[in-house]
Design a protein around this motif. Structure first.
Motif, mmCIF file in Angstrom:
data_model
loop_
_atom_site.group_PDB
_atom_site.id
_atom_site.type_symbol
_atom_site.label_atom_id
_atom_site.label_comp_id
_atom_site.label_asym_id
_atom_site.label_seq_id
_atom_site.Cartn_x
_atom_site.Cartn_y
_atom_site.Cartn_z
ATOM 1 N N ILE A 271 0.917 -1.015 0.240
ATOM 2 C CA ILE A 271 -0.050 -0.172 0.126
ATOM 3 C C ILE A 271 0.769 1.283 -0.378
ATOM 4 C CG2 ILE A 271 -1.535 1.162 0.993
ATOM 5 C CD1 ILE A 271 -2.186 -1.556 2.863
ATOM 6 N N GLU A 272 0.596 2.614 -0.572
ATOM 7 C CA GLU A 272 1.339 3.470 -0.999
ATOM 8 C C GLU A 272 0.220 4.568 -0.465
ATOM 9 O OE1 GLU A 272 4.651 3.815 -3.550
ATOM 10 O OE2 GLU A 272 5.314 2.226 -3.460
ATOM 11 N N MET A 273 1.350 5.412 -0.332
ATOM 12 C CA MET A 273 0.265 7.478 0.486
ATOM 13 C C MET A 273 1.584 7.852 0.373
ATOM 14 S SD MET A 273 -2.597 8.834 2.989
ATOM 15 C CE MET A 273 -1.250 8.048 4.288
ATOM 16 N N HIS A 274 1.199 8.987 -0.335
ATOM 17 C CA HIS A 274 2.142 9.940 -1.006
ATOM 18 C C HIS A 274 3.557 9.993 -0.965
ATOM 19 C CE1 HIS A 274 -1.025 12.784 1.141
ATOM 20 N NE2 HIS A 274 -0.876 12.826 2.593
ATOM 21 N N HIS A 275 3.756 9.273 -1.757
ATOM 22 C CA HIS A 275 4.637 8.248 -2.245
ATOM 23 C C HIS A 275 5.326 7.379 -1.382
ATOM 24 C CE1 HIS A 275 3.522 8.839 -6.704
ATOM 25 N NE2 HIS A 275 4.983 10.033 -6.133
ATOM 26 N N GLU A 276 4.835 6.868 -0.151
ATOM 27 C CA GLU A 276 5.599 6.127 0.446
ATOM 28 C C GLU A 276 4.878 4.854 0.991
ATOM 29 O OE1 GLU A 276 6.658 8.318 4.287
ATOM 30 O OE2 GLU A 276 7.773 10.063 2.982
ATOM 31 N N GLU A 277 5.480 3.916 1.356
ATOM 32 C CA GLU A 277 4.804 2.592 1.732
ATOM 33 C C GLU A 277 4.242 2.439 2.913
ATOM 34 O OE1 GLU A 277 7.316 -1.181 0.478
ATOM 35 O OE2 GLU A 277 5.371 -2.250 1.550
ATOM 36 N N ILE A 278 2.759 1.895 3.364
ATOM 37 C CA ILE A 278 2.641 1.948 4.219
ATOM 38 C C ILE A 278 2.086 0.761 4.988
ATOM 39 C CG2 ILE A 278 1.775 4.559 5.067
ATOM 40 C CD1 ILE A 278 -0.640 4.051 4.145
ATOM 41 N N PRO A 279 2.248 0.124 6.209
ATOM 42 C CA PRO A 279 1.543 -1.282 6.440
ATOM 43 C C PRO A 279 -0.256 -1.417 6.142
ATOM 44 C CG PRO A 279 2.776 -0.186 8.402
ATOM 45 C CD PRO A 279 2.530 1.183 7.303
ATOM 46 N N GLU A 280 -0.168 0.082 6.773
ATOM 47 C CA GLU A 280 -1.999 -0.167 7.064
ATOM 48 C C GLU A 280 -2.991 1.409 6.206
ATOM 49 O OE1 GLU A 280 -2.685 -1.656 10.853
ATOM 50 O OE2 GLU A 280 -2.688 0.797 11.534
ATOM 51 N N ALA A 281 -3.848 1.131 6.056
ATOM 52 C CA ALA A 281 -4.581 2.179 5.581
ATOM 53 C C ALA A 281 -5.611 2.732 6.623
ATOM 54 C CB ALA A 281 -4.513 2.286 3.896
ATOM 55 N N MET A 282 -5.411 4.021 7.092
ATOM 56 C CA MET A 282 -6.916 3.806 7.453
ATOM 57 C C MET A 282 -8.027 4.533 7.189
ATOM 58 S SD MET A 282 -5.350 3.227 10.553
ATOM 59 C CE MET A 282 -6.268 3.391 11.825
ATOM 60 N N PRO A 283 -9.454 5.030 7.598
ATOM 61 C CA PRO A 283 -10.040 6.162 7.203
ATOM 62 C C PRO A 283 -9.993 7.499 6.944
ATOM 63 C CG PRO A 283 -11.527 4.586 8.455
ATOM 64 C CD PRO A 283 -9.731 4.499 8.807
ATOM 65 N N GLY A 284 -10.424 7.365 4.994
ATOM 66 C CA GLY A 284 -9.787 8.356 5.104
ATOM 67 C C GLY A 284 -8.754 8.541 3.940
ATOM 68 N N ASP A 285 -7.914 7.883 4.365
ATOM 69 C CA ASP A 285 -6.402 7.705 3.586
ATOM 70 C C ASP A 285 -6.714 7.685 2.326
ATOM 71 O OD1 ASP A 285 -5.979 7.493 6.177
ATOM 72 O OD2 ASP A 285 -4.681 6.497 5.904
ATOM 73 N N ASN A 286 -5.991 8.396 1.354
ATOM 74 C CA ASN A 286 -6.149 8.583 -0.334
ATOM 75 C C ASN A 286 -5.149 7.089 -0.493
ATOM 76 O OD1 ASN A 286 -8.347 9.657 -1.696
ATOM 77 N ND2 ASN A 286 -7.926 11.289 -0.836
ATOM 78 N N VAL A 287 -4.824 5.999 -1.593
ATOM 79 C CA VAL A 287 -3.890 5.281 -1.681
ATOM 80 C C VAL A 287 -3.606 5.106 -2.681
ATOM 81 C CG1 VAL A 287 -3.792 4.700 1.068
ATOM 82 C CG2 VAL A 287 -5.619 3.027 -0.434
ATOM 83 N N GLY A 288 -3.018 4.240 -2.893
ATOM 84 C CA GLY A 288 -3.047 2.749 -3.968
ATOM 85 C C GLY A 288 -2.592 1.674 -3.757
ATOM 86 N N PHE A 289 -2.838 0.966 -4.080
ATOM 87 C CA PHE A 289 -2.420 -0.406 -3.027
ATOM 88 C C PHE A 289 -2.291 -1.799 -4.691
ATOM 89 C CE2 PHE A 289 -6.791 -2.466 -3.627
ATOM 90 C CZ PHE A 289 -7.080 -1.533 -3.257
ATOM 91 N N ASN A 290 -1.270 -2.412 -3.749
ATOM 92 C CA ASN A 290 -0.684 -3.494 -5.276
ATOM 93 C C ASN A 290 -1.519 -4.786 -5.017
ATOM 94 O OD1 ASN A 290 1.933 -5.308 -6.226
ATOM 95 N ND2 ASN A 290 0.060 -4.403 -8.046
ATOM 96 N N VAL A 291 -2.237 -5.119 -5.711
ATOM 97 C CA VAL A 291 -2.986 -6.300 -5.818
ATOM 98 C C VAL A 291 -2.557 -7.765 -6.798
ATOM 99 C CG1 VAL A 291 -5.185 -6.450 -4.025
ATOM 100 C CG2 VAL A 291 -5.256 -5.510 -6.730
ATOM 101 N N ARG A 292 -2.627 -8.735 -5.385
ATOM 102 C CA ARG A 292 -1.755 -10.165 -6.246
ATOM 103 C C ARG A 292 -3.275 -10.723 -6.772
ATOM 104 N NH1 ARG A 292 2.784 -12.605 -4.558
ATOM 105 N NH2 ARG A 292 2.153 -11.981 -2.482
ATOM 106 N N GLY A 293 -2.943 -11.447 -8.424
ATOM 107 C CA GLY A 293 -4.237 -12.966 -8.457
ATOM 108 C C GLY A 293 -5.362 -11.145 -9.262
#
Lengths: 425, 85
Positions: A271-293
């Motif tokens: 998961i990335e937010m503001h171009h940094e990898e984050i372990p978890e994303a919380m309500p309100g966070d705008n994220v991009g995430f990479n999904v396998r499968g």
């Protein structure tokens, strides 16, 4: 304006000309948000122009012009501080076409001030805004019965308007007994920061004191994850990257997720937010995430990502409470406009008009009406023309509200109050 | 009639789209643009945030969204915040 105080999004709603903008200006003025030297500058200018007395409304007009020249992304919203909170103000536009943006957009108001002129009382737009604030999920409401100066600070008139409003609030699901009603004059500064002698009969808090009784909203982290997909990218060297904002719950790295109604399952790789990898994303966070499968073509905007063990609900049919804002004729069974809900736009058919509600009494006005029209509130049964995710507003309010659009305008707003789920597995 | 400040979030079609070029095109097509900023998302993707002031009138928000959505290189433009000025 940096502040350590908890932040609240405050909507200011009410009928046009009931003094919303003056109220916002007055709140900024009384909290010292408008610097004293600016006020002093305008005062001098007013005197030199022969205006003689210091006119609050005139100062506000000048400030407005100045603001409009300097709107930025950071200061698009007006802000002010109370003892307890730091508020940003959403001053709701008058035109109904903006309702759709307020429902599907990002700024969720945590509380609202409803401004009602004592002279006019409950008007059409007052009614509409109370419905809308409920639909928008605003659970905390403060009522300013404004323009008390125009009714000579009459207690009897205040009580009359309060009674009418209480009926309206009750119907929509607010609790009038737990709601603060404050007699105000934004123009004269009555009961905003200081109690006024003019309303000696009033024993409650001032508007600023009332704002400090609001409760800080809790982040919905204990609910199942819901992340409506805004867009899906295929990024070289990485793979499929959906983008969106977490509405409820928490997204964690390694989590098994399901996208509905696509009915595809995958695993969150990163998961990335503001171009940094984050372990978890919380309500309100705008994220991009990479999904396998998951391939780029497997999912699209309007799908909702949730945990595989508690996937988003796909509705076969749902029951909705709606308020019709503007419709050229009448809505009948068979009508199929487009519902805008989270990031999906899905045509849905009205299959049953169950009840028309009376805004004055809160009672059912008519069972199984043959049509509903502008200004009506109703309970209806709706069938999406293709699978869509919607949730009961009582459980996941962020995914339970919608705007209804047809022929380029917003015709109604509503919330989902019951679902017949489609079995997806 | 009042004025409404809109904040739009604009996603490019891919991380390769030149955002400066996009800003130029947006300013050409949309009147009332007051502020623009890049907002990094992740995996090389950046969004543009744009502040636009429009009239408090019917169709005003749709017109801005449509104008920006029709620009080459824009995946999607949507209004994320609004308030009367």
């Amino acid at each position: 304006m940096a502040s350590e105080k908890p932040h609240m999004n405050l909507a200011v709603i009410g009928h046009i000309d009931h003094g919303k903008s003056t109220m916002v200006g007055r709140l900024m003025f009384e909290t010292g948000t408008v610097p004293a030297h600016i006020i002093e500058g305008y005062r001098k200018e007013a005197e030199s122009k022969g205006k003689g007395s210091f006119e609050f409304a005139w100062v506000m007009d000048n400030l407005k012009e100045e603001r409009e020249r300097g709107i930025t992304i950071d200061i698009a919203h007006k802000r002010f501080d109370t003892a307890k909170f730091y508020f940003t103000v959403v001053d709701c536009p008058g035109h109904r076409d903006f309702v759709k943006n307020m429902i599907t957009g990002a700024s969720q108001a945590d509380a609202a001030i409803l401004v009602v002129a004592a002279s006019d009382g409950v008007m059409e737009q007052t009614k509409e805004h109370v419905f809308l604030s409920r639909t928008l999920g605003i659970n905390q409401l403060i009522i300013a019965i404004n323009k008390m100066d125009a009714v000579k600070y009459d207690e009897k008139r205040f009580e009359e308007v309060k009674k009418d409003l209480s009926t309206l609030l009750q119907m929509v699901g607010y609790k009038p007994a737990e709601t603060l009603f404050i007699p105000t004059s934004a123009l004269a500064g009555t009961n905003i920061s200081k109690k006024s002698e003019e309303t000696a009969w009033y024993k409650g808090p001032t508007l600023l004191e009332a704002l400090d009784t609001l409760k800080e909203p809790e982040k919905p982290i204990d609910k199942p994850l819901r992340l409506p997909i805004q867009d899906v990218y295929s990024i070289s060297g990485i793979g499929t990257v959906p983008v969106g904002r977490v509405e409820t719950g928490v997204m964690k790295k390694g989590m098994k997720v399901t996208f509905m109604p696509a009915n595809k399952e995958g695993e969150v790789k990163s998961i990335e937010m503001h171009h940094e990898e984050i372990p978890e994303a919380m309500p309100g966070d705008n994220v991009g995430f990479n999904v396998r499968g998951i391939g780029k073509g497997d999912i699209r905007r309007g799908d909702v990502c949730g945990p595989s063990d508690a996937p988003p609900t796909v509705a076969d049919e749902f029951t909705a409470q709606i308020v019709v804002l503007q419709h050229p004729s009448a809505i009948t069974v068979g009508y199929t406009p487009v519902f805008h809900c989270h990031t999906t736009q899905t045509a849905c058919t009205f299959v049953e008009l169950q009840k028309k509600l009376d805004p004055r009494t809160g009672q059912t006005k008519e069972e199984n009406p043959t049509f509903i029209k502008s200004g009506d509130a109703a309970i209806v049964q709706v069938k999406p023309t293709k699978p869509m995710v919607i949730e009961n507003v009582k459980e996941l309010p962020q995914l339970g509200r919608f705007a209804i659009r047809d022929m380029g305008s917003t015709i109604a707003a509503g919330m989902c109050i019951g679902i017949q789920a489609k079995q997806m597995r | 009639m009042g004025s409404v400040a809109l904040i739009l979030k604009i996603m490019p079609e891919s991380p390769e789209v030149d955002l400066n070029d996009l800003v130029g095109k947006i300013k050409e097509k949309v009147a009332g643009v007051q502020d623009v900023r890049e907002e990094p998302i992740g995996f090389g993707l950046k969004a543009l945030k744009v502040a636009v002031v429009v009239d408090d009138a019917g169709g005003a928000s749709d017109a801005v969204e449509e104008a920006i959505n029709s620009i080459d290189g824009v995946e999607r433009a949507e209004i994320v915040e609004l308030t009367l000025t």
